[in-house]
Motif scaffolding. Structure first.
Motif, short mmCIF file in Angstrom:
data_model
loop_
_atom_site.label_atom_id
_atom_site.label_comp_id
_atom_site.label_asym_id
_atom_site.label_seq_id
_atom_site.Cartn_x
_atom_site.Cartn_y
_atom_site.Cartn_z
N GLY A 363 0.82 -1.20 0.00
CA GLY A 363 0.00 0.00 0.00
C GLY A 363 0.84 1.23 0.00
N MET A 364 0.17 2.36 -0.09
CA MET A 364 0.85 3.65 -0.02
C MET A 364 -0.13 4.74 0.32
SD MET A 364 1.48 3.95 -4.10
CE MET A 364 2.21 5.57 -3.97
N MET A 365 0.35 5.77 0.98
CA MET A 365 -0.40 6.98 1.30
C MET A 365 -1.87 6.73 1.64
SD MET A 365 2.13 8.67 1.42
CE MET A 365 1.58 10.28 1.96
N GLY A 366 -2.07 6.09 2.75
CA GLY A 366 -3.43 6.00 3.27
C GLY A 366 -4.22 4.83 2.72
N SER A 367 -3.67 4.10 1.74
CA SER A 367 -4.39 2.93 1.26
C SER A 367 -3.58 1.70 1.62
CB SER A 367 -4.60 3.03 -0.25
OG SER A 367 -4.40 1.78 -0.86
N PHE A 368 -4.23 0.75 2.27
CA PHE A 368 -3.54 -0.45 2.72
C PHE A 368 -4.23 -1.67 2.15
CE2 PHE A 368 -2.17 2.71 5.64
CZ PHE A 368 -0.88 2.33 6.01
N GLU A 369 -3.43 -2.60 1.67
CA GLU A 369 -3.99 -3.73 0.95
C GLU A 369 -3.36 -5.05 1.35
OE1 GLU A 369 -3.05 -2.42 -2.98
OE2 GLU A 369 -4.76 -1.06 -3.08
N ILE A 370 -4.13 -6.12 1.19
CA ILE A 370 -3.59 -7.47 1.27
C ILE A 370 -3.86 -8.12 -0.09
CG2 ILE A 370 -3.72 -9.72 2.41
CD1 ILE A 370 -4.66 -8.29 4.95
N ASN A 371 -2.82 -8.62 -0.70
CA ASN A 371 -2.92 -9.17 -2.06
C ASN A 371 -3.60 -8.19 -3.02
OD1 ASN A 371 -1.63 -11.49 -1.25
ND2 ASN A 371 -3.51 -12.65 -0.90
N GLY A 372 -3.25 -6.91 -2.89
CA GLY A 372 -3.74 -5.90 -3.82
C GLY A 372 -5.16 -5.44 -3.59
N LYS A 373 -5.78 -5.90 -2.47
CA LYS A 373 -7.18 -5.54 -2.24
C LYS A 373 -7.34 -4.90 -0.87
CE LYS A 373 -8.15 -9.87 -2.80
NZ LYS A 373 -8.82 -11.18 -2.79
N SER A 374 -8.12 -3.83 -0.82
CA SER A 374 -8.51 -3.24 0.45
C SER A 374 -9.75 -3.96 0.96
CB SER A 374 -8.85 -1.76 0.25
OG SER A 374 -7.81 -0.96 0.73
N MET A 375 -9.94 -3.97 2.28
CA MET A 375 -11.07 -4.67 2.89
C MET A 375 -12.40 -4.26 2.26
SD MET A 375 -12.50 -6.55 5.32
CE MET A 375 -14.05 -6.62 6.24
N ASP A 376 -13.20 -5.26 1.90
CA ASP A 376 -14.57 -5.04 1.43
C ASP A 376 -15.45 -6.03 2.17
OD1 ASP A 376 -17.01 -5.09 0.15
OD2 ASP A 376 -16.17 -5.04 -1.89
N ILE A 377 -16.35 -5.51 2.99
CA ILE A 377 -17.15 -6.38 3.85
C ILE A 377 -18.08 -7.28 3.04
CG2 ILE A 377 -19.00 -4.69 4.24
CD1 ILE A 377 -19.07 -5.73 7.19
N GLY A 378 -18.30 -6.94 1.77
CA GLY A 378 -19.15 -7.76 0.92
C GLY A 378 -18.40 -8.80 0.10
N ARG A 379 -17.10 -8.92 0.33
CA ARG A 379 -16.29 -9.82 -0.51
C ARG A 379 -15.63 -10.89 0.37
NH1 ARG A 379 -11.90 -6.42 -2.16
NH2 ARG A 379 -10.89 -7.27 -0.32
N ILE A 380 -15.71 -12.14 -0.05
CA ILE A 380 -14.95 -13.21 0.62
C ILE A 380 -13.65 -13.38 -0.15
CG2 ILE A 380 -14.93 -15.64 1.29
CD1 ILE A 380 -17.09 -13.99 2.74
N ASP A 381 -12.53 -13.26 0.57
CA ASP A 381 -11.24 -13.30 -0.11
C ASP A 381 -10.65 -14.70 -0.21
OD1 ASP A 381 -10.66 -10.31 -0.47
OD2 ASP A 381 -11.27 -10.46 1.62
N GLU A 382 -10.90 -15.52 0.80
CA GLU A 382 -10.29 -16.85 0.80
C GLU A 382 -11.33 -17.87 1.27
OE1 GLU A 382 -6.97 -17.25 -0.12
OE2 GLU A 382 -6.67 -15.09 -0.29
N ASN A 383 -11.27 -19.05 0.66
CA ASN A 383 -12.07 -20.19 1.10
C ASN A 383 -11.13 -21.23 1.68
OD1 ASN A 383 -15.10 -20.17 0.05
ND2 ASN A 383 -13.79 -19.06 -1.39
N VAL A 384 -11.36 -21.60 2.92
CA VAL A 384 -10.49 -22.57 3.58
C VAL A 384 -11.32 -23.81 3.89
CG1 VAL A 384 -9.07 -23.01 5.61
CG2 VAL A 384 -9.09 -20.73 4.58
#
Ligand code: C2O
Ligand code: CU
Ligand code: CU
Length: 480
Positions: A363-384
């Motif tokens: 990330g940079m300047m106020g934007s923080f990401e995991i694997n290029g994505k910022s948190m979205d409460i409507g999105r599932i990022d990983e299935n375990v």
């Protein structure tokens, strides 16, 4: 903006310096005009407050913990009352005492005039009982986390997990410890007298303006994480603690928003770490400095039997601060002898891992990401998949430090920066947060053993709360 209500005209200038360029809130932030963000001569030396040990009340076959989340006024200073948020108190909350196997109901009543959520950090619970942004508690409402305690003895904690507001809510005072005991912890010859030789320590730092806690970080504070110039333990500024000359157990939580603490004693004496985040270590690990990043816990034993009538300071060395002045003023009224074998930990075999999952923190300047994505409460990022052994590889590609936390389970570190030799002996235990300094990486092994749910996710995130709120968080579901 609600937070502006806390500002007075005269504090605006001070705020500018604390949140502005360069200052960043490290040590010695001085507002213009030569003042200090701490009212001078206004701190009395207080005894370390010990949070109430909250035993549950039995109702309808469950053990209930009734918690009121409320606005309060707290005495950090003599002449000024500080507006806070708190749980059943004026700052922080009680320590919840649980036994493994208990059927519990933690009832959070939200008496604030804003929405919150309350998360049991380190608790092995179903996602619907996890207290994430998916279980909001409206003003006036009560939400209950109902489950059976199902894990080894450890020191956990509870705190808000409100979407975009976790940092502010914790900063104002919302957090408390959870002590889980099991048959093993009950039978070991360890200090167990709460507040006497078994001392809970919630360590934090805050910036005060005219005695008030103001949460208004600037861009640089969000980048580096917001660090205060005033160090507090259990809600008191540099308090004192009178102890017996014997083995003392400290249950330490780094309860700060974004500060990494390097702890040790002023006389350089060694101590032994006996527990990491989620369990005892198999054997005590001797050390003189303990590094804890935000949300990490450690239990340590320090032997003060040779220190009668001495004064020893628990210090924080990265910021050169004193957390607590310990007066070893009393003879021992009971003794304990630290055992060499504390527990047996389950170690998964890496060759049985179903997959390796990469996580890149960027990330940079106020934007923080995991694997290029910022948190979205409507999105599932990983299935375990339930029951799969997995290896997670987390790399910090930023110029600032991070850590990484998984909900509802623990992991064991395999490597730091590509080598098992870099994993320190005191990290070879059950962890749910791991510190990842700038440019470094970790590899750990993890297994989701229970609580499959197709729809309600758990979170993983950086636990530097400014980073979490700025988007460095993702969601995973555990499915069969
Ligand atoms: Cu301590 Cu997602 O939390
Ligand atoms: Cu958590
Ligand atoms: Cu971070």
């Amino acid at each position: 903006m609600k937070r502006r209500e806390f500002l007075t005209l005269s504090s605006v200038a001070a705020l500018y310096v604390i949140t502005g360029y360069g200052g960043g809130g490290d040590s010695s932030t001085t507002p213009p005009g030569g003042g200090s963000s701490i009212p001078p001569d206004d701190i009395t030396t207080k005894a370390l407050p010990i949070p109430e040990l909250l035993y549950p009340t039995d109702r309808e076959g469950r053990k209930h913990y009734d918690l009121n989340v409320q606005e309060a006024k707290h005495d950090f200073f003599n002449s000024i009352e500080t507006d806070t948020f708190a749980i059943n108190s004026t700052y922080l909350g009680p320590t919840l005492l649980m036994q493994n196997g208990d059927n519990v109901s933690i009832n959070y009543k939200n008496n604030l005039d804003e929405l919150i959520t309350m998360h049991g950090h380190g608790m092995h619970v179903p996602p619907s009982m996890d207290g994430t942004p998916h279980q909001p508690i409206s003003p006036g409402a009560t939400w209950s986390a109902v489950y059976t305690v199902n894990q080894k003895a450890c020191t956990n904690w509870y705190h808000p997990h409100t979407m975009d507001k976790t940092a502010e809510h914790v900063y104002k005072g919302l957090a408390g410890l959870i002590i889980i005991e099991d048959s093993e912890s009950r039978s070991l010859d360890l200090p167990k007298r709460y507040g006497i030789d078994d001392i809970p320590l919630v360590l934090q730092d805050r910036n005060f303006n005219n005695g008030q806690i103001v949460y208004n970080p600037g861009m640089m504070d969000i980048m580096r994480g917001y660090t205060g110039d005033t160090f507090i333990a259990n809600g008191a500024i540099e308090p004192t603690l009178d102890l017996e000359a014997k083995e003392i157990r400290f249950r330490i939580l780094n309860g700060s928003n974004s500060s990494v603490y390097e702890l040790g004693f002023s006389d350089g004496r060694s101590f032994k770490q006996i527990a990491t985040d989620n369990a005892f270590l198999e054997s005590p690990v001797e050390m003189t400095r303990l590094t804890l990043s935000p949300a990490e816990r450690a239990e340590i034993i320090v032997d003060l039997s040779n220190a009668l009538n001495q004064t020893i300071v628990l210090k924080e060395f990265r910021h050169s601060k004193d957390f607590i002045t310990v007066n070893v003023s009393k003879s021992a009224t009971a003794t304990t002898t630290l055992p060499n074998n504390l527990t047996t930990l389950t170690k998964y075999d890496p060759s049985t891992a179903a997959r390796t999952r990469p996580f890149v923190l960027s990330g940079m300047m106020g934007s923080f990401e995991i694997n290029g994505k910022s948190m979205d409460i409507g999105r599932i990022d990983e299935n375990v998949l339930l029951g799969d052994v997995e290896i997670w590889e987390v790399s910090n590609e930023m110029m600032v430090d991070h850590n990484f936390h998984i909900h509802a389970t623990y992991f064991m570190l395999m490597e730091r920066n590509g080598s098992a030799a870099n994993v320190a002996p005191n990290e070879k235990g059950y962890k749910d947060v791991v510190y990842i300094p700038s440019g470094e990486s970790v590899k750990f092994i993890v297994k989701m053993t229970d609580y499959a749910d197709d729809t309600v996710p758990y979170m993983y995130h950086c636990h530097f709360l400014e980073h979490e709120d700025a988007g460095m968080m993702g969601q995973f579901v555990v499915t069969v």
